[in-house]
Design a protein around this motif. Sequence first.
Motif, short mmCIF file in Angstrom:
data_model
loop_
_atom_site.label_atom_id
_atom_site.label_comp_id
_atom_site.label_asym_id
_atom_site.label_seq_id
_atom_site.Cartn_x
_atom_site.Cartn_y
_atom_site.Cartn_z
N LYS A 134 0.81 -1.22 0.00
CA LYS A 134 0.00 0.00 0.00
C LYS A 134 0.85 1.27 0.00
CE LYS A 134 -4.08 -2.06 0.52
NZ LYS A 134 -5.15 -1.96 -0.47
N VAL A 135 2.15 1.12 0.18
CA VAL A 135 3.03 2.29 0.18
C VAL A 135 3.04 2.90 -1.22
CG1 VAL A 135 5.43 3.06 0.40
CG2 VAL A 135 4.47 1.45 2.06
N SER A 136 2.88 4.21 -1.29
CA SER A 136 2.74 4.91 -2.56
C SER A 136 3.82 5.99 -2.73
CB SER A 136 1.35 5.56 -2.63
OG SER A 136 1.30 6.55 -3.63
N LEU A 137 4.54 5.92 -3.85
CA LEU A 137 5.54 6.95 -4.14
C LEU A 137 4.87 8.31 -4.29
CD1 LEU A 137 7.88 5.11 -6.67
CD2 LEU A 137 8.42 5.74 -4.32
N ARG A 138 3.70 8.34 -4.91
CA ARG A 138 3.00 9.61 -5.08
C ARG A 138 2.59 10.21 -3.74
NH1 ARG A 138 1.87 11.26 -10.00
NH2 ARG A 138 2.03 9.81 -11.76
N GLU A 139 2.15 9.34 -2.82
CA GLU A 139 1.76 9.85 -1.50
C GLU A 139 2.98 10.33 -0.73
OE1 GLU A 139 -0.59 10.97 1.75
OE2 GLU A 139 -1.00 10.68 -0.38
N ILE A 140 4.09 9.63 -0.89
CA ILE A 140 5.33 10.08 -0.26
C ILE A 140 5.71 11.45 -0.78
CG2 ILE A 140 7.83 9.65 -0.17
CD1 ILE A 140 7.14 6.67 0.04
N ALA A 141 5.59 11.64 -2.10
CA ALA A 141 5.89 12.94 -2.70
C ALA A 141 4.96 14.01 -2.14
CB ALA A 141 5.75 12.86 -4.22
N ARG A 142 3.68 13.68 -2.05
CA ARG A 142 2.70 14.66 -1.55
C ARG A 142 3.01 15.05 -0.12
NH1 ARG A 142 -1.89 15.49 1.12
NH2 ARG A 142 -1.99 13.38 1.98
N GLN A 143 3.29 14.08 0.72
CA GLN A 143 3.57 14.35 2.12
C GLN A 143 4.88 15.12 2.29
OE1 GLN A 143 1.73 13.91 4.86
NE2 GLN A 143 0.05 13.08 3.66
N ALA A 144 5.83 14.87 1.39
CA ALA A 144 7.12 15.56 1.46
C ALA A 144 7.05 16.95 0.85
CB ALA A 144 8.21 14.74 0.78
N GLY A 145 5.96 17.23 0.12
CA GLY A 145 5.80 18.54 -0.47
C GLY A 145 6.60 18.74 -1.74
#
Length: 199
Positions: free
Chosen positions: A41-52
């Motif tokens: 469920k880990v998402s690169l896009r979500e990581i990018a979003r959370q990291a700004g």
Amino acid sequence: MTANDNTVNIKPRSARYHHGDLRAALIEEGLSQIAQLPAEKVSLREIARQAGVSATAVYRHFPDKAALFGALCEAGDEKLSAAFRTAMDETDGGVEAFEAMGRAYVRFALTNPSLFRLMMTNAPQAHVMDPDESMDGGAFAMLAETLRDLMPEDTPQDLRLTRRIQAWSVVHGLAMLMLDGQVPADDALISRIVCSSFL
């Protein structure tokens, strides 16, 4: 977001990370995700979003999820090594230290279930199989070195390998049984099961 994809603003923190810190910030965010979700469920896009940052910025450091997972496994190994060091520091060494490391292994798995499973499923062939014990640091090297010091110097290599696999089987098997709910995740049970009686 700034025009510079390599300048990130980790939310909700006020500190700003620049290009030299972006990879570390992305790994930190990945660890945060995997602490809450199974690895799939880990998402690169979500990581990018959370990291700004944009997804493009993430892909500069991690071209795909496998690359990110490799970095998360390395971070997990560092965390497990730190847990081993802490456990050993509370002992007088020897067998006591070895058993403390075993308990720390199981507790690490229970505290970091998704990361632990990722580490076990994405790792190359276990270093524990290395016949000459030539390991380049890391958690498994610490376990092997501690066990090696408990055995006589003239212990044959095949017996050393057998003991390493036995020791790992006990703690890994117990960790998986507890993670899968087959036996209760009970600290007292961990202490009773994890022992070096096979030495």
